[in-house]
Design a protein around this motif. Sequence first.
Motif, short mmCIF file in Angstrom:
data_model
loop_
_atom_site.label_atom_id
_atom_site.label_comp_id
_atom_site.label_asym_id
_atom_site.label_seq_id
_atom_site.Cartn_x
_atom_site.Cartn_y
_atom_site.Cartn_z
N GLU A 314 55.12 23.88 81.93
CA GLU A 314 53.99 24.54 81.27
C GLU A 314 54.48 25.36 80.09
N ASP A 315 53.72 25.34 79.04
CA ASP A 315 53.97 26.15 77.86
C ASP A 315 54.03 27.62 78.30
N PRO A 316 55.14 28.34 78.04
CA PRO A 316 55.23 29.73 78.50
C PRO A 316 54.17 30.63 77.89
N ARG A 317 53.69 30.30 76.70
CA ARG A 317 52.63 31.09 76.08
C ARG A 317 51.33 30.94 76.86
N ALA A 318 51.06 29.70 77.32
CA ALA A 318 49.86 29.46 78.13
C ALA A 318 49.97 30.20 79.46
N ARG A 319 51.14 30.11 80.08
CA ARG A 319 51.33 30.77 81.37
C ARG A 319 51.08 32.28 81.25
N ALA A 320 51.58 32.90 80.19
CA ALA A 320 51.40 34.34 79.99
C ALA A 320 49.94 34.69 79.73
N LEU A 321 49.26 33.90 78.90
CA LEU A 321 47.85 34.18 78.61
C LEU A 321 46.96 33.97 79.82
N PHE A 322 47.18 32.90 80.56
CA PHE A 322 46.40 32.67 81.78
C PHE A 322 46.56 33.84 82.75
N ALA A 323 47.80 34.32 82.91
CA ALA A 323 48.04 35.44 83.81
C ALA A 323 47.30 36.69 83.35
N ALA A 324 47.29 36.94 82.04
CA ALA A 324 46.58 38.10 81.52
C ALA A 324 45.08 37.97 81.70
N LEU A 325 44.56 36.76 81.53
CA LEU A 325 43.12 36.53 81.69
C LEU A 325 42.66 36.66 83.13
N GLU A 326 43.56 36.44 84.08
CA GLU A 326 43.21 36.59 85.49
C GLU A 326 42.71 38.00 85.80
N ASP A 327 43.17 38.98 85.02
CA ASP A 327 42.76 40.36 85.24
C ASP A 327 41.41 40.69 84.64
N LEU A 328 40.80 39.73 83.97
CA LEU A 328 39.49 39.94 83.34
C LEU A 328 38.44 39.13 84.09
N PRO A 329 37.58 39.76 84.90
CA PRO A 329 36.58 39.00 85.67
C PRO A 329 35.72 38.09 84.81
N ALA A 330 35.41 38.50 83.59
CA ALA A 330 34.56 37.67 82.73
C ALA A 330 35.20 36.34 82.40
N ALA A 331 36.54 36.26 82.48
CA ALA A 331 37.25 35.03 82.10
C ALA A 331 37.38 34.03 83.24
N HIS A 332 37.00 34.40 84.45
CA HIS A 332 37.24 33.52 85.59
C HIS A 332 36.54 32.16 85.49
N PRO A 333 35.28 32.08 85.02
CA PRO A 333 34.67 30.75 84.86
C PRO A 333 35.44 29.85 83.90
N ALA A 334 35.88 30.39 82.77
CA ALA A 334 36.64 29.59 81.81
C ALA A 334 37.99 29.20 82.39
N THR A 349 48.92 11.87 85.23
CA THR A 349 49.90 12.29 84.22
C THR A 349 50.59 13.58 84.68
N ASP A 350 51.66 13.90 84.03
CA ASP A 350 52.39 15.13 84.34
C ASP A 350 52.25 16.14 83.21
N LEU A 351 51.14 16.07 82.47
CA LEU A 351 50.93 16.99 81.35
C LEU A 351 50.46 18.34 81.87
N ARG A 352 51.07 19.41 81.35
CA ARG A 352 50.70 20.76 81.74
C ARG A 352 49.90 21.42 80.62
#
Length: 424
Positions: A314-334, A349-352
Amino acid sequence: MRDQEPAPAQATRRLSTQETAELLGVKPETVYAYVSRGQLTSRRGQGRRGSTFDAAEVEALARRNRRDGAPSSSPDELSVRTRITLIDADRYFFRGVDAVELAARHSYEEVAEWLWTGALRPGARFVASKESLAAARRAVNGLPEHSSPADRLRVAAVAAATADPMRYDLSEQSVLGAARSLIPTLAAAQPLQRETYTDGEPIARRLWGRLSYLELDEAALRVLDMALALLVDHDLAASTLAVRVAASARAHTYAAVSAGLGVLESPLHGAASGLAHRMLLDVLDRGSAGPVVSDELRAGRRVPGLGHRLYKGEDPRARALFAALEDLPAAHPALAAAGDVVATTARHTDLRANVDLALAAFTTTYGMAPEAGETIFAVARTAGWIAHALEEYKERPLRMRPTGHYVGPRPPQPLPSPPGRAEE
């Protein structure tokens, strides 16, 4: 590539092209690629055909290649020595420091200063000059109503340049002064979504009111600032290479950034997050990623937001942003929609996930336009482009000049005849 004047009589020992290639362990064509990149200097030999090379310089290059790992022997593959960004084993580093950790602990402005100077400036803020900002806003306001963010950013950069009489001074101090004014100018020249929005100095706060019509959310603002810091540089991406080519020709800072902005407007680069944004909206609307992914594939398109040629996982930038968004309830549907896309494609496929999908999860959550991710990307990456321009200004001018490999008809060919006129 241009050979220099013949060597003086007292020149040190010189090597032929073939001797140089053998010492470096490469093909003769690669020797000339080294010359075009500024890694070797060639001269016309006295009393001998072809170019010659200083033996000491060749031996020094051979030692560097052995120490650092030799670059590709292919003359078609450009290699540029840089101290800015390293991508290695699904991680990336800014001047040797983990980029994700930097973005988590420091603001975008502080990370930009680290890239430029190798020193942290706690509380760093960038302030646009009144003249540059006024010129940029006039130019942007004169564009057609439905101009794209990329159009507005390019116009703002050019207009800001016209208001800076010091733009041709390429000293580090002058370039950094231009950088600290240009970045907030690019952000503040964009139109506000709400006229009642209270602007602020940090770049993230300036951008929020130009990307979202929603009330400012401090937690979301911190995620936006983190996204800017994560995206500040990513080695020699296509836009960054364009900036270095411009800087090699000694284009001023604004012109070099304009070169990067021109390349960035591509579905394979800065505009990719917009495609992922639209896809996530479709998934949220239809309630499942299955039919959406199927439609993308049926149309012959790649599923946006997946895979990256530089990362096996997984792209480390994506991993970091997803983790940060987990703390925002409004972002959970997205986030759930993005996870559904990844899970659906993982069947075959094995695409992350890459950073475009994570950025799309953020922009869809806060009611931003599909192009918002492109604006975030462009403003963030401007700092990285300036870091690369600074590095290139210290190199030999015009070294970013690859040699063309001609594959057309062999000359001499007859002059072409005008259409409709028979040959005499």
